[in-house]
Each structure stands twice: as structure tokens, then as C-alpha cells.
Scaffold this motif. Structure first.
Motif, short mmCIF file in Angstrom:
data_model
loop_
_atom_site.label_atom_id
_atom_site.label_comp_id
_atom_site.label_asym_id
_atom_site.label_seq_id
_atom_site.Cartn_x
_atom_site.Cartn_y
_atom_site.Cartn_z
N MET A 371 5.04 -17.25 15.31
CA MET A 371 5.91 -16.53 15.70
C MET A 371 6.51 -17.56 16.62
N ARG A 372 7.94 -17.83 17.01
CA ARG A 372 8.99 -18.30 17.07
C ARG A 372 9.55 -17.45 18.75
N VAL A 373 9.78 -17.84 19.52
CA VAL A 373 10.64 -17.35 20.74
C VAL A 373 11.17 -18.42 22.25
N PRO A 374 11.78 -17.71 22.65
CA PRO A 374 13.54 -19.00 23.13
C PRO A 374 12.78 -19.25 24.43
N ASP A 375 11.57 -18.62 24.65
CA ASP A 375 11.12 -18.66 26.74
C ASP A 375 10.06 -17.60 26.67
N ASP A 376 9.96 -17.96 27.78
CA ASP A 376 7.94 -18.19 28.53
C ASP A 376 8.14 -16.22 28.51
N GLU A 377 9.42 -15.82 29.21
CA GLU A 377 8.99 -14.51 29.11
C GLU A 377 9.12 -13.24 28.67
N THR A 378 9.80 -14.45 27.23
CA THR A 378 9.25 -14.02 25.54
C THR A 378 8.40 -13.65 25.52
N ALA A 379 7.36 -14.64 25.04
CA ALA A 379 6.24 -14.58 24.67
C ALA A 379 4.57 -13.96 25.43
N PHE A 380 5.01 -13.80 27.39
CA PHE A 380 4.36 -12.88 27.36
C PHE A 380 4.32 -12.01 27.67
N ARG A 381 5.75 -10.97 27.30
CA ARG A 381 5.88 -9.65 27.08
C ARG A 381 5.21 -9.51 25.47
N ARG A 382 5.34 -10.20 24.90
CA ARG A 382 5.22 -10.08 23.01
C ARG A 382 2.91 -10.07 23.56
N ILE A 383 2.94 -11.35 23.63
CA ILE A 383 1.24 -11.20 24.24
C ILE A 383 0.45 -9.76 24.46
N ASP A 384 1.28 -9.37 25.79
CA ASP A 384 0.98 -8.52 26.32
C ASP A 384 1.07 -6.81 25.37
N ASP A 385 1.90 -7.04 24.69
CA ASP A 385 2.26 -5.69 23.26
C ASP A 385 0.61 -5.63 22.54
N ILE A 394 -2.81 -20.12 27.03
CA ILE A 394 -1.58 -20.32 27.31
C ILE A 394 -1.64 -21.97 27.07
N TYR A 395 -0.53 -23.29 26.55
CA TYR A 395 -0.81 -24.73 26.26
C TYR A 395 0.18 -24.98 27.22
N THR A 396 0.32 -25.32 28.00
CA THR A 396 1.41 -26.12 28.68
C THR A 396 0.66 -27.13 30.10
N GLN A 400 1.15 -23.87 36.87
CA GLN A 400 1.93 -22.72 37.45
C GLN A 400 2.46 -21.89 36.24
N ARG A 401 3.41 -22.74 36.14
CA ARG A 401 3.50 -21.92 34.11
C ARG A 401 2.24 -20.91 33.83
N ALA A 402 0.53 -21.31 33.98
CA ALA A 402 -0.65 -20.87 33.26
C ALA A 402 -0.19 -19.04 34.90
N PHE A 415 -7.43 -18.60 29.18
CA PHE A 415 -7.81 -19.57 29.06
C PHE A 415 -6.06 -20.47 28.70
N MET A 416 -6.25 -21.88 29.66
CA MET A 416 -5.28 -22.80 29.51
C MET A 416 -5.97 -23.86 29.02
#
Length: 472
Positions: A371-385, A394-396, A400-402, A415-416
Motif C-alpha cells: 500500500m502506498r502512504v504519503p508520510d511516516d505518521e500514516t504508515a505508523f497509524r496503519r501498521i498499528d491498526d 521499518i526500513y530506514t 531516530q525515525r525507527a 525491527f529496523m
């Protein structure tokens, strides 16, 4: 006595027949284990380590046969079965190495006139219910910790891989003059009865959410300890600074390894919009490298589904529903029959939405929706949903983002730049419907022991012989 067969999922051959043991027969085994308990728990931890290590040498002597049996029983490619044996030894060796320190009594700060410590006491006879997808690893997580702690073990494997339980019993019979581990084969109602009637003193279960809930209910009625490792819908996020090709290769491997039949397989990926097209192209290319075929062949990298048509129907239901709702099939998506084996081609879906079953329900197959996401916050929220909470990745390039990611998701492991791997030095645990308790690491011993508080008042003066009390 009723029985059931085990069947090679690729060749369709009956491998062996096992009895469905009665509650009375199982209770006899439990009494034998209970009889061996006092002498086993009385041994120093270092001696228990030595004897467990000695027993596990059986698997080294018979490693080719054990790997062959895993592959024949559940369809895992032989190379992956051999790798499972390697990991089996790594986990067992680590738990043996840390057991003396992890199980040592904990002393409290000195208090004049008192002796205080906290002991880690064995629970007694433990029932280990092991899943079929990693029949060696799932079992050793519980068996090693339980035995090293001074418990004895009744082991029941899934009806797909009971032969691996036979190997465990042989290993410990050869090394011991008393039964500290016995295996059984039976049905679910009998297991529930054994638990409810407090035949055992604790349960370690690995399997489905539905199965775990049934076991947990039975354990609650008996008021005994219960450790559960259940399902997962593990998500990953590929951030805008990641290497999309490296991330795709890692995540496809995490989704397809063992035909995706792992609680911690990657089952959904969220990719930052800037990398999305490159990631999808790399993932598609990576999926072409898997070779389906006879799992006993060294050339095979993707085996049949262990539960055959039933698993295929469930997976195709998720795929077809997603396609009907607008998802796109980028690779695979077909069921193939090779020999008697039922295979799902490595499957890549794009254009999925969060509400689709393929993004919410456990798949347990080589299926990866992206799934395509626009930013970190959207990805974080959807993974936790998710109703599950086993692992997230997370791949980064940014630690600090991890770290922010790790604080935004409710899971047992974060995991990072990697996924789908266990480190025996770290606790293996889940949240929500992924489980209760933990295995591995020093914390895994807490699931197979109880705390005993030692609170002694130490006399400092003479004792009155008439009262047995300290003279004042």
C-alpha cells in the motif's frame, strides 16, 4: 484405540499412523513425569544444563533424518529444514548458557537480622503444545526453558508433525534413566480435559488464535499458568530514505519463506510514495526467483501448503476479494498442483486498502499486499491498526525515525532494516491477539517458573529452650 495418519503433502503418501491417546493413557504419562520431578528439580542448574545438552546431541547425530522428516511431514524445502536445525541448536545453546544466571536466586539489599531472597521455582509438569510450521523451533523454545528450570514436560505436536515429537522423546529417553519428557498424540477435547482437570501445572501453546483462546479458557478454569504464542499480521514500512531494492528483497523473503507459513511472516507493507514504484518493481523481480517443486530437492525454494486445499481456498478468498474491490495483481495469484502438492505462487498485490481482509486477517501463505502512504505518521497509524501485535518492521537509514516508529506501534518486537527473525537473547512476545507471555531470553524463564519469597528472621542472641524463641 482410534488413530490418525500423517500424510506427505507433496507425494500424498501416508507416512505413519499415530494413536489418539485417551485421557487415562495421558494421565499415566503425567504420573510418570510427576514421579521423576523431585529428583530432576533437586539437581543443580549446571547439572540440568549438562544433561539437556547431552540429550540434544541426538539431533546432531540424526540431523539429516530429522530434516527429512520435517520436510516429508509439512512440506518445507529441505534446505529450510536443515536451516531450522541450525537455529534449533543456536537457541538451545543460548538458553543453556544463560540458565545458571537467569535461574539464580535474587538477593535483596541487606537488612539487619533478616535473610531475604527471591527464588525461581519450577511449576511442575508442563504441557508444551507445539505448532507444525517450525516443529523443532517452536518446541525447543518451551522444552529447553521448562527442563532447565526443573520442570518435566509432556509434549504434543500438531497432527501434521507428530513425528518430531517422537524425536524429542527418543532424545531424552536415550540420555536419561527417568522420564523427564514424554510425547503424546491426542485430540483437542482430550487436551482441554487434561488442562481443566489440572493434570498439568502449566501450558505453553503455539498455534492459532482460536486454538489459543480455547486453551486459555481451559487453563483459566484450572487456575494454572498459560503462555500463548498466536497469530500475526505483521506490517512493515519502507520510509522515504530507505533503499527500495534492498527493502523489497528482504520483505519478499520475509513474506514467502516457509511458504509464508509463519506467525511472524511479513503480511502487509506500506511504502512511502516517493519509493513506491521502485519498490513494487523490485518486489516483483524478487518473487520470480522462487522455485516451486519437490521439497526434498535442493533446488526447491518454495514448498507446498501444509494444509493443502483448505489453505489455498482461504488465501484465494482474500486475493479474489481484494481484486474485486480494486486491487491489482502484480505477480502470481494462482494455485498450482505439482505432484500431490498444492502451491500458491508467490503473490504480490498493489492498490489495496486498509479495510480489505488481505490487510486485516492473517493470511499464512506467500502473499504480500503493498500500500502506498504519503508520510511516516500514516504508515505508523496503519501498521498499528490491527487486531494483532507480534512484530513490525521499518526500513530506514534514520535510527531516530525507527525509534519513533517503535513508540507508535503496539507489538512484541520492532525491527529496523530486517524482519522475520528471532534473536534468542531477546524476549519473543506478542500483544493483543498475538499472545500472552513470552519465550526466549532470560525473561522466557519467567513463564515456566514461579517466584518464591524467602523471608527469614535470623536470631542474633541465645534461644530460650522452653519456647524456641530468642531471649530478650
Amino acid at each position: 484405540m482410534p488413530s490418525f495418519p500423517t500424510i506427505d503433502p507433496f507425494r500424498g503418501e501416508v507416512l505413519a499412523t499415530y494413536p489418539i491417546e485417551t485421557a487415562a493413557r495421558i494421565q499415566e504419562k503425567i504420573e510418570r513425569l510427576r514421579g521423576a520431578l523431585p529428583a530432576w528439580r533437586a539437581l543443580p542448574v549446571t547439572e540440568r544444563v549438562r544433561r539437556v545438552t547431552q540429550a540434544l546431541e541426538y539431533f546432531s547425530r540424526n540431523r539429516r533424518m530429522v530434516a527429512h522428516d520435517i520436510t516429508r511431514q509439512m512440506g518445507k524445502p529441505i534446505r529450510e529444514s536443515e536451516r531450522e536445525i541450525e537455529t534449533f541448536f543456536e537457541r538451545a545453546a543460548y538458553l543453556c548458557a544463560i540458565a545458571p544466571e537467569a535461574l539464580a536466586a535474587e538477593s535483596l539489599p541487606e537488612k539487619p537480622g533478616f535473610f531475604r531472597e527471591i527464588r525461581h521455582e519450577p511449576l511442575g509438569v508442563l504441557l508444551v503444545l507445539a505448532a507444525w510450521n517450525y516443529p523443532l523451533l517452536v518446541a525447543i523454545n518451551g522444552v529447553a526453558a521448562a527442563l532447565l528450570s526443573g520442570n518435566t514436560v509432556l509434549l504434543e505436536h500438531s497432527d501434521i508433525t507428530p513425528g518430531i515429537g517422537v524425536h524429542f522423546e527418543r532424545a531424552f529417553q536415550e540420555a536419561f534413566d527417568r522420564p523427564i519428557l514424554l510425547q503424546t498424540t491426542t485430540d483437542h477435547p482430550t487436551i482441554d480435559r487434561i488442562i481443566e482437570e489440572r493434570g498439568v501445572d502449566g501450558v505453553l501453546f503455539t498455534g492459532s488464535v482460536a486454538g489459543g483462546k480455547t486453551v486459555y479458557e481451559a487453563a483459566s478454569r484450572a487456575l494454572i499458568a498459560c503462555n500463548l504464542e498466536l497469530g500475526g499480521k505483521d506490517g512493515a514500512y519502507v520510509a522515504e530514505d530507505a533503499d527500495p531494492v534492498a527493502a523489497a528483497e528482504s520483505l519478499v523473503e520475509g513474506a514467502v519463506y516457509n511458504a509464508g507459513q509463519s506467525c511472524c511472516s511479513i503480511e502487509r507493507v506500506y511504502v512511502h510514495t516517493d519509493l513506491y514504484e521502485r519498490f513494487v518493481a523490485a518486489a516483483r523481480a524478487s518473487m520470480t526467483t522462487f522455485r516451486m517443486g519437490d521439497p526434498l530437492s535442493e533446488a526447491t525454494t518454495l514448498g507446498p501448503l501444509a494444509r493443502g486445499k483448505a489453505a489455498a481456498e482461504r488465501l484465494m478468498g482474500q486475493i479474489e476479494e481484494a481484486l474485486a474491490a480494486g486491487a491489482r495483481l502484480e505477480h502470481g495469484g494462482k494455485i498450482r498442483t505439482i505432484g500431490h502438492g498444492v502451491f500458491l505462487e508467490p503473490t504480490l498485490l498493489t492498490g489495496v486498502t486498509q479495510e480489505m481482509r488481505v490487510m486485516q486477517e492473517e493470511s499464512f501463505g506467500p502473499l504480500l499486499p503493498v500500500m502506498r502512504v504519503p508520510d511516516d505518521e500514516t504508515a505508523f497509524r496503519r501498521i498499528d491498526d490491527s487486531p494483532y501485535g507480534l512484530t513490525a518492521a521499518i526500513y530506514t537509514r534514520d535510527p531516530q525515525r525507527a525509534d519513533r516508529f517503535s513508540r507508535a506501534v503496539t507489538v512484541g518486537t520492532v525491527f529496523m532494516n530486517r524482519c522475520d527473525v528471532l534473536d534468542p537473547a531477546l524476549p519473543w512476545s506478542g500483544c493483543k491477539e498475538s499472545g500472552v507471555g513470552c519465550a526466549l531470553s532470560r525473561y522466557g524463564f519467567l513463564s515456566v517458573t514461579r517466584r518464591m519469597a524467602i523471608h527469614f528472621r535470623i536470631p542474633t542472641g541465645p534461644i530460650d529452650p522452653r519456647t524456641g524463641r530468642e531471649k530478650r
